[in-house]
Design a protein around this motif. Structure first.
Motif, PDB file in Angstrom:
ATOM      1  N   THR A 157     -75.440 -27.271 -30.386  1.00  0.00           N
ATOM      2  CA  THR A 157     -74.141 -28.164 -30.854  1.00  0.00           C
ATOM      3  C   THR A 157     -73.399 -27.438 -31.776  1.00  0.00           C
ATOM      4  O   THR A 157     -73.700 -26.665 -32.617  1.00  0.00           O
ATOM      5  N   ASN A 159     -70.629 -27.009 -34.758  1.00  0.00           N
ATOM      6  CA  ASN A 159     -70.090 -27.691 -35.967  1.00  0.00           C
ATOM      7  C   ASN A 159     -69.311 -26.856 -36.933  1.00  0.00           C
ATOM      8  O   ASN A 159     -68.991 -25.683 -36.613  1.00  0.00           O
ATOM      9  N   ASN A 179     -71.497 -29.067 -42.959  1.00  0.00           N
ATOM     10  CA  ASN A 179     -71.455 -29.367 -41.802  1.00  0.00           C
ATOM     11  C   ASN A 179     -70.733 -30.813 -41.444  1.00  0.00           C
ATOM     12  O   ASN A 179     -71.328 -31.705 -41.981  1.00  0.00           O
ATOM     13  N   ILE A 181     -69.585 -32.269 -38.784  1.00  0.00           N
ATOM     14  CA  ILE A 181     -70.237 -33.159 -37.747  1.00  0.00           C
ATOM     15  C   ILE A 181     -71.336 -33.659 -37.829  1.00  0.00           C
ATOM     16  O   ILE A 181     -72.458 -32.754 -38.027  1.00  0.00           O
ATOM     17  N   ASN A 183     -74.240 -34.441 -35.721  1.00  0.00           N
ATOM     18  CA  ASN A 183     -74.782 -34.331 -34.408  1.00  0.00           C
ATOM     19  C   ASN A 183     -76.021 -35.076 -34.362  1.00  0.00           C
ATOM     20  O   ASN A 183     -76.623 -35.325 -35.315  1.00  0.00           O
ATOM     21  N   ARG A 197     -73.923 -35.734 -43.315  1.00  0.00           N
ATOM     22  CA  ARG A 197     -73.206 -34.912 -43.903  1.00  0.00           C
ATOM     23  C   ARG A 197     -73.600 -34.554 -45.333  1.00  0.00           C
ATOM     24  O   ARG A 197     -73.860 -35.747 -46.072  1.00  0.00           O
TER      25      ARG A 197
END
Length: 311
Positions: A157, A159, A179, A181, A183, A197
């Motif tokens: 993923t 980020n 980070n 995003i 995920n 987050r």
């Protein structure tokens, strides 16, 4: 009694794994040496030491606890020919129980001279996380639990994150979101979770107490949703500009000590031990060990260090 203890240990491990998957509580590894491993926390730190800086860290958490977290990180960063620009690379390997996350991030910082003695840097990071969890390998007290029968295969993923870092010779402060995003990860069974987050704040200062003794307090504050705010407070003394001795406290989690030595102005080696009392883990482990090694390669424009680099 031994069977009861083993069951309790498994319960704590599984709880920590589920907590990490769903609440991001252990997804970002903790560092007792956060003040030396700053690029892993804030991309705006890149280039701040005015050298090509390489930092390696290893952390063995909850020693003697089967499946406990083990973390390795490697960072390299340097200013460019244009002194306002800097680049960095951050690599992380984070393992807890049957799960493993490997991350590769590139870091970029733009540095602004606010005064002759202070700078403000704005940083960006971008990269990928590779996550996998061999859930079927867990020894469960309830056999064939459908939540743990299907593994989370390697998930890649992307980020990105950003940060701001203000620094003077004897003070620094920074904010970052590593980070952005959130995920999601899930197995083919019932177990699923997502990243949360994180918001980070770091700060530190150095005060000269005498010609051969300085006091260095630092802090690292972590904020995320659905989890209590956690803060590290560290108080260190620098003796003869060589030896560092300190103590740390992590709210609701751990306390411990640090020792470090500057073999030269370019080479630093540090070790820390902390004992965890959170989540009842202190009953089943022998503490956490962490070691950090940092080296500054001086560029042609910086052939010698004219003053100590405290951060």
């Amino acid at each position: 009694m031994k069977t009861y203890k083993n069951k309790k240990s498994k319960l704590v491990l599984v709880s920590a794994l589920l907590f990490g998957l769903s609440a991001f509580g252990q997804q970002d590894p903790m560092y007792t040496h956060y003040m030396y491993n700053t690029l892993m926390v804030n991309p705006a730190y890149a280039g701040s030491r005015d050298a090509i800086t390489i930092t390696g860290l290893h952390r063995s958490q909850w020693v003697s606890f089967k499946g406990a977290p083990i973390v390795q990180s490697l960072t390299i960063h340097s200013p460019l020919k244009n002194d306002h620009l800097a680049l960095g690379l951050s690599i992380l390997n984070d393992k807890i129980g049957p799960s493993n996350r490997t991350s590769f991030y590139g870091d970029f910082a733009y540095r602004i001279d606010l005064t002759k003695k202070s700078k403000l840097a704005l940083g960006l990071s971008a990269g990928v996380n590779m996550f996998q969890a061999n859930l079927s390998s867990l020894g469960l007290d309830v056999p064939n639990d459908p939540s743990f029968q299907n593994n989370i295969n390697r998930r890649i993923t992307p980020n990105f994150g950003f940060g701001a870092y203000y620094s003077r010779e004897r003070f620094y402060a920074g904010v970052s979101i590593p980070n952005l995003i959130e995920n999601k990860y899930s197995s083919d069974g019932a177990l699923s979770g997502s990243e949360r987050r994180h918001y980070f704040f770091i700060a530190g200062a150095v005060f000269n107490l005498s010609d051969n003794l300085a006091f260095k307090p630092t802090t690292f504050v972590k904020v995320t949703s659905a989890v209590p705010i956690q803060a590290d407070f560290t108080a260190s003394f620098i003796i003869m500009k060589k030896l560092t001795l300190g103590a740390m406290y992590r709210t609701s989690d751990a306390f411990g000590g640090l020792i470090g030595f500057n073999f030269t102005q370019q080479l630093f080696l540090g070790y820390s031990y902390d004992w965890s009392f959170g989540l009842n883990t202190g009953k089943y482990n022998q503490g956490s060990h962490e070691i950090v090694l940092r080296f500054d390669f001086l560029t042609a424009a910086k052939k010698q260090i004219h003053s100590p680099r405290y951060f």
